[in-house]
Design a protein around this motif. Sequence first.
Motif, PDB file in Angstrom:
ATOM      1  N   HIS A   3      82.421  24.096  32.164  1.00 26.64           N
ATOM      2  CA  HIS A   3      83.013  22.775  32.415  1.00 26.64           C
ATOM      3  C   HIS A   3      82.010  21.767  32.981  1.00 26.64           C
ATOM      4  O   HIS A   3      82.239  21.192  34.055  1.00 26.64           O
ATOM      5  N   TYR A   6      83.581  18.289  33.534  1.00 20.20           N
ATOM      6  CA  TYR A   6      84.477  18.231  34.688  1.00 20.20           C
ATOM      7  C   TYR A   6      83.680  18.238  35.987  1.00 20.20           C
ATOM      8  O   TYR A   6      84.009  17.506  36.936  1.00 20.20           O
ATOM      9  N   LEU A   7      82.629  19.053  36.020  1.00 18.25           N
ATOM     10  CA  LEU A   7      81.788  19.116  37.222  1.00 18.25           C
ATOM     11  C   LEU A   7      81.206  17.741  37.534  1.00 18.25           C
ATOM     12  O   LEU A   7      81.218  17.298  38.691  1.00 18.25           O
TER      13      LEU A   7
ATOM     14  N   SER B 432      89.759  29.058  34.956  1.00 16.47           N
ATOM     15  CA  SER B 432      88.469  28.702  35.544  1.00 16.47           C
ATOM     16  C   SER B 432      88.461  27.242  35.992  1.00 16.47           C
ATOM     17  O   SER B 432      87.931  26.903  37.048  1.00 16.47           O
ATOM     18  N   LEU B 433      89.112  26.378  35.199  1.00 15.47           N
ATOM     19  CA  LEU B 433      89.132  24.953  35.557  1.00 15.47           C
ATOM     20  C   LEU B 433      89.984  24.737  36.805  1.00 15.47           C
ATOM     21  O   LEU B 433      89.646  23.929  37.678  1.00 15.47           O
ATOM     22  N   ARG B 435      90.501  26.873  39.207  1.00  7.40           N
ATOM     23  CA  ARG B 435      89.737  27.361  40.375  1.00  7.40           C
ATOM     24  C   ARG B 435      88.723  26.304  40.813  1.00  7.40           C
ATOM     25  O   ARG B 435      88.578  26.024  42.007  1.00  7.40           O
ATOM     26  N   LEU B 436      88.043  25.721  39.810  1.00  7.81           N
ATOM     27  CA  LEU B 436      87.048  24.688  40.107  1.00  7.81           C
ATOM     28  C   LEU B 436      87.719  23.471  40.746  1.00  7.81           C
ATOM     29  O   LEU B 436      87.227  22.917  41.748  1.00  7.81           O
TER      30      LEU B 436
END
Lengths: 49, 637
Positions: A3, A6-7, B432-433, B435-436
């Motif tokens: 991601h 998104y990061l 996973s998203l 969690r992020l």
Amino acid sequence: MKHPLYLALATAACAYLVLADARGWNPFTMPRFLRSGPGGPGGSGLYHK
Amino acid sequence: MPFPSSIAVFAVCAHCQSMVVVRDASVERLGEMAALPPDQSPLQCGTRGVWQGVAFELIGRLRVEWEGGSWTEWWAEFADARAGWIAETQGFFTVSFPQESAKPLPAVEDLAAGQMVRLAERNYTVADVKSVNCLAGEGALPFAAPPGLTRQSADCLADDGAFATLDYPLGDPPRLFTGAYATFAALQFSNLRPVPGWDGEVAETRHATVALNCPACGAAVELRARGLTMAAVCGSCGGVIDTANPKAQLIQKADEKVRHIRPLIEIGTRGRLFGVEYEMIGLLTRFDGAAKWSEYLLFNPWQGFRWLVTYRGHWSFIDRLLEIPRPLAGRVRLRDGRVFRHFAAAGTEVVSVLGEFFWKVQRGERSHLNDFVAPPFVLSSEQYPGLEEITWSLGEYVEPAVVAAAFGLPKPIAPTGVYLNQPNPHSERWRSLWRLACAFMSGALLLQILFASISNERPVTAGHYAYQRPVEPPVGTPAETTAASDAARTIVTPVFQLTGHSQPVTIALRAAVWNTWLGCDFALVNAATNQVFPGAVTAEFYEGTDDGEAWTEGAETAEVRIPAVPPGRYYLTLDTEADPKIAAMPFDVQVRRGGLFMSNFLLVLAILAAGPAWVFIRRQMFENARWADSDHAASSE
């Protein structure tokens, strides 16, 4: 790295929060109406919560 | 002929096939044993292995058949002086030993598939009840087993994977054998027999097959898993041949439609899936009244049989399940803890067959199917009318490209729709998203708490003022005079100092309003630069009763917050207006410095949650599409 988009977006959002909290910004009361010289009553209502 | 085992009472001479039995102290010849049908098993008398840490050697075997197929029972001598049976069927094994039972064993007439039964202080579920017939044997055995010897048998499974067989020999009391399922690898076999067509030692006969002639049309029918398959379909006329019987009789008449079957994987094609080489030996098509799908039977001499099931371009790799799942409400659970949710129940019918199968399959064969899913896995129970047996199988979704690569298919058919056990491509992304996002949202919360602790709002100045309703000017008063009168009513506060860095400023108004209002148009003016921050604030409070219910609205205080006001010397101009009912009213104005805007934090939270929310919606849409084809279409995961 998972991601990456998104990061990047989340990092930018958190950076914005730091700056906005530190400088007292608020996008929902922008733009400010600037006038030169003391004016009379000119309330726009934009500043209402 | 030396007797092969001290604990055996029956043996078959390896040279002349004579059957001899030990009776009292003498040895008696019973006749000649039938020849064992050729098979693809890698086991032989003399094969050694290890089971639960105890070495054993296979010393005799029995080939037995039942209505729907046949299997091999190997008799083994163990190093701890025990002797037991190792059954080999469809590529899996059971290891069992004679077990004394303190309580009388149930009569075979009282047993039915699916029934609970208590044996040797343990609960079992009856998996099948059948009549079995001895076909042939070799080596040493613990009882006389001439061809044609018939007995009843019931296989039982316990929740923990334990296995039991109830054996009902004619004229003798029932016997109990208990043990467990085992895999080829777990039994650590050695001294195996090379398998023609498969083993490296006999590579020159790779792909070797045995052929028989179709009793209907005379065409050659190849057998690729000889000795293990019970039925084969003539590729020329479509007749189904009983391959368990040396006479190779026709068990279903010819069907010309067999010529039109175009398998995606040709019969005899070998491919490597999950590290094991399999050969495609049979294809059947089933129909459940709504959908038609194809099942490819794969064979490996050491691993046994597997299935590749395909529907609308989706593929699943299916293996026989060696346990009976524990039923829950609308779900079943495996021993390893995996829970499967019921998907659909359907009656199915075999509409076409090609190749060979380990049971006597026929077109028109009906079964009742129940599917349970835990993507990418699918669990299926199959029950055949009139057969006391419930078969469970466990499958896993396989990407079409994997199947195509394994069997050299030209180009995989693009899957359409969502298959019952197809992994949700958005699930892993969502996990996973999320969690992020949780990590970032926690970080944002910590930042907000940190800034809130160092950005306390503090008062700067306050003033007490009074509103006085102006007298209406007489009609005909000049406009300049009216404007001058308005300017004279404007209140200007003393200059005050805003310190520190750029911060919000709050203007708070307090007036004793009751069912009225009082408002201020204000301007915060920088005395040095004349920069103006205009705004308006109104205090209003109303209360009353409506249908006997009291209500209130508003408050005596109101405030607005101006963002990012730089430090400096400022003053306020206030122009007050009020409800016409008010002639005069005192009011307070307070100026405060600092504080945070919660809307910034909420905006950041919304930005952080937007991505995961979008993936979550797509994940749910995928699940809705999956369950739309189920018996539970109204619900979703």
